[in-house]
Scaffold this active site. Structure first.
Site, short mmCIF file in Angstrom:
data_model
loop_
_atom_site.label_atom_id
_atom_site.label_comp_id
_atom_site.label_asym_id
_atom_site.label_seq_id
_atom_site.Cartn_x
_atom_site.Cartn_y
_atom_site.Cartn_z
CB SER A 114 -0.91 0.02 1.24
OG SER A 114 -0.14 -0.02 2.42
CB CYS A 115 4.47 1.87 0.39
SG CYS A 115 5.63 3.24 0.39
N GLY A 116 2.65 4.24 -1.33
CA GLY A 116 2.50 4.95 -2.59
C GLY A 116 3.69 5.78 -2.99
CB CYS A 118 8.54 3.07 -1.21
SG CYS A 118 7.25 1.81 -1.16
#
Length: 274
Positions: A114-116, A118
């Site tokens: 869910s990291c937007g 990286c």
């Protein structure tokens, strides 16, 4: 092992008529993974194939490279309010000489789907960690065999037939034979269970195979596919942009919208024999 399904009562409305009836739903419970006695991760999963899930998770996160890096896996004593073992905690002993995993924020940063922000860091991390990149795998898959895989996968989904609430992942040969199928409430867990099956059966890297997933192809699923050395990832729905970037850089053939006689090939089309 815990239950895969459970029964509950529901109110059903159909054509403006209301009735009360029992319904079968899929079970979702936490599984805590400990490495050498230290807590590493908790995932929400459907009970079943837990040891495969653990092995697949460790491999796709770069903690182990094959089955030989794992000395033992066992359930810990974890009880519910009635004192019954829930089988929701697994302890994994690494083989002598295998480095313990980092559990700090940097590792979580790289592995979350869910990291937007990286994207490039994630791609760099995978490039550095994978031992089984599929770039040199020469397999060629017949498009007719590939088109038949979703039907084979769906026919084998026994728990989905009862609940309608599970993702599926299947590992196939290039000619369309189903090697292993796993279902789970989490699509990433289903893939980890498949990779764990391949790890347990000493089939890592899983050269010459196709991984088919029942939903979309996210970066996380592409990551797991690359880490396992699987050369082709196919999905019945769409891929994400970061999944395409990872597949392109790592030599993974990525296929989306695989439905009957249509498909979109996003990267490395030389493996699809058209």
């Amino acid at each position: 092992m815990g239950r895969v399904t459970t029964r509950t009562r529901i109110i059903r409305i159909h054509a403006n008529r209301q009735s009360t009836r029992p319904d079968t739903v899929v079970v979702e419970e936490p599984l805590e993974l400990r490495v050498n006695g230290t807590a590493l991760a908790v995932t929400m999963r459907t009970p079943g194939s837990d040891i495969e899930l653990a092995q697949g998770f460790l491999l796709t996160e770069g903690i182990v490279g094959d089955r030989g890096d794992i000395a033992a896996i066992r359930y810990c004593h974890s009880t519910d309010e009635n004192g019954r073992n829930t089988y929701n905690v697994l302890d994994i002993d690494l083989a002598p000489g295998v480095a313990l995993p980092e559990t700090g924020i940097e590792r979580n940063f790289y592995t979350t789907s869910s990291c937007g922000v990286c994207g490039k860091a994630s791609l760099d991390a995978i490039r550095q960690r994978t031992r089984h990149a599929p770039a040199d795998d020469p397999v060629v898959v017949d498009p007719t065999a590939l088109s038949g895989m979703p039907h084979t996968l769906r026919e084998a989904q026994k728990v989905f037939d009862r609940t309608g609430g599970l993702h599926a992942a299947g590992l196939f040969t290039a000619t369309g034979d189903l090697l292993a199928l796993r279902e789970d409430v989490g699509r990433h867990n289903a893939v980890d269970k498949i990779v764990g099956w391949a790890t347990e059966n000493h089939r890592i890297p899983a050269r010459g195979t196709v991984l088919l997933v029942s939903g979309r192809a996210s970066f996380e699923l592409a990551q797991k596919t690359v880490m396992a050395g699987i050369p082709v990832l196919a999905a019945v729905s769409a891929p994400s942009s970061l999944a395409i970037d990872l597949a392109d850089e790592s030599g993974l053939t990525l296929v989306g919208f695989l439905r009957e006689d249509t498909m979109n090939i996003y990267t490395h089309p030389h493996r699809i024999g058209v």
